[in-house]
Design a protein around this motif. Sequence first.
Motif, PDB file in Angstrom:
ATOM      1  N   ILE A  41       0.891  -1.161   0.000  1.00 41.42           N
ATOM      2  CA  ILE A  41       0.000   0.000   0.000  1.00 41.42           C
ATOM      3  C   ILE A  41       0.926   1.207   0.000  1.00 41.42           C
ATOM      4  N   GLY A  42       1.014   1.899  -1.130  1.00 42.45           N
ATOM      5  CA  GLY A  42       2.064   2.897  -1.252  1.00 42.45           C
ATOM      6  C   GLY A  42       3.396   2.173  -1.334  1.00 42.45           C
ATOM      7  N   ASP A  43       4.326   2.540  -0.440  1.00 38.08           N
ATOM      8  CA  ASP A  43       5.651   1.921  -0.474  1.00 38.08           C
ATOM      9  C   ASP A  43       5.878   0.940   0.672  1.00 38.08           C
ATOM     10  N   LYS A  44       4.801   0.538   1.370  1.00 42.71           N
ATOM     11  CA  LYS A  44       4.943  -0.387   2.493  1.00 42.71           C
ATOM     12  C   LYS A  44       3.899  -1.494   2.390  1.00 42.71           C
ATOM     13  N   PRO A  45       4.225  -2.681   2.905  1.00 46.87           N
ATOM     14  CA  PRO A  45       3.206  -3.730   2.964  1.00 46.87           C
ATOM     15  C   PRO A  45       2.058  -3.318   3.880  1.00 46.87           C
ATOM     16  N   LEU A  46       0.877  -3.798   3.562  1.00 41.92           N
ATOM     17  CA  LEU A  46      -0.313  -3.536   4.375  1.00 41.92           C
ATOM     18  C   LEU A  46      -0.059  -3.836   5.845  1.00 41.92           C
ATOM     19  N   LEU A  47       0.543  -4.980   6.135  1.00 45.97           N
ATOM     20  CA  LEU A  47       0.758  -5.379   7.524  1.00 45.97           C
ATOM     21  C   LEU A  47       1.734  -4.451   8.238  1.00 45.97           C
ATOM     22  N   GLU A  48       2.663  -3.865   7.508  1.00 41.95           N
ATOM     23  CA  GLU A  48       3.592  -2.922   8.138  1.00 41.95           C
ATOM     24  C   GLU A  48       2.854  -1.662   8.579  1.00 41.95           C
ATOM     25  N   LEU A  49       1.883  -1.224   7.804  1.00 43.15           N
ATOM     26  CA  LEU A  49       1.076  -0.075   8.214  1.00 43.15           C
ATOM     27  C   LEU A  49       0.322  -0.385   9.497  1.00 43.15           C
ATOM     28  N   ILE A  50      -0.182  -1.615   9.606  1.00 43.59           N
ATOM     29  CA  ILE A  50      -0.903  -2.015  10.817  1.00 43.59           C
ATOM     30  C   ILE A  50       0.040  -2.048  12.008  1.00 43.59           C
ATOM     31  N   VAL A  51       1.217  -2.643  11.838  1.00 43.10           N
ATOM     32  CA  VAL A  51       2.195  -2.724  12.929  1.00 43.10           C
ATOM     33  C   VAL A  51       2.612  -1.328  13.368  1.00 43.10           C
ATOM     34  N   ASN A  52       2.814  -0.426  12.423  1.00 44.35           N
ATOM     35  CA  ASN A  52       3.172   0.952  12.772  1.00 44.35           C
ATOM     36  C   ASN A  52       2.074   1.614  13.589  1.00 44.35           C
ATOM     37  N   GLN A  53       0.827   1.347  13.224  1.00 43.10           N
ATOM     38  CA  GLN A  53      -0.286   1.922  13.983  1.00 43.10           C
ATOM     39  C   GLN A  53      -0.319   1.373  15.401  1.00 43.10           C
ATOM     40  N   LEU A  54      -0.074   0.079  15.553  1.00 41.94           N
ATOM     41  CA  LEU A  54      -0.062  -0.524  16.878  1.00 41.94           C
ATOM     42  C   LEU A  54       1.044   0.085  17.737  1.00 41.94           C
ATOM     43  N   ARG A  55       2.216   0.269  17.144  1.00 43.99           N
ATOM     44  CA  ARG A  55       3.318   0.876  17.887  1.00 43.99           C
ATOM     45  C   ARG A  55       2.972   2.297  18.306  1.00 43.99           C
ATOM     46  N   SER A  56       2.346   3.057  17.403  1.00 47.16           N
ATOM     47  CA  SER A  56       1.965   4.437  17.726  1.00 47.16           C
ATOM     48  C   SER A  56       0.947   4.492  18.863  1.00 47.16           C
TER      49      SER A  56
END
Length: 225
Positions: A21-36
């Motif tokens: 999704i853009g320049d990152k995998p979908l799951l990486e966006l989810i993991v980033n949100q969890l960390r935030s």
Amino acid sequence: GGYGNRLHPLTEELPKPMLPIGDKPLLELIVNQLRSAGIRRVNISTHYKGDLIAQHFGNGQKFGVEICYVEEDQPLGTAGALNLLNAPNEPLLVINGDVLTRMDIRAMLDFHREQQADMTVAVKPQQFQLPYGVVETDGVVVRSLSEKPLIRHLINAGVYLLSPGVIQCVPNGQHYDMTNLVEQLLADGRRVVSFPVHEYWLDIGNHEDYARAQNDIAGRRLKNE
């Protein structure tokens, strides 16, 4: 753990959570949100091409979280893998691997605790207009006619909070969905509550949704952290 069949041929080489999704995998966006949101321990259940997920995330250190993997020998549904986790001693957040959202996870946790809930289900308000007039009848007698009514309802947003002990309700080694768990808790008289999501939310289930996610990233409706 699913195969992402509705997104073929994109998922022939990648599991759905690893689609970019853009320049990152979908799951990486989810993991980033969890960390935030302050989450530091993440379990990822894997089955189809799970090795690609593990290769990308490793132990999670470079993503600011600690990641463990729950490997399913066969697809266990949206809740079946919970039985493979160590029993938690604090609320457990469960999120589908194909959901993009900007919902406030901290607010959901506060709500879960305030409600003293066994399970909190995130719900997304949706509405659509029927293109026809709706007739209500009593037998053959017409009681009312509504022209192209607006239908409002709540849909399951694929994000859940479970209190400690709830995962003990999940059967071992069986295909079991979160809907089954909700039904079981309700049958047992447990407290299940809903938390409305008014922020951005998208379930990526087909090619149209995937294209929309790409447009939303490009248009900055969705953060790409």
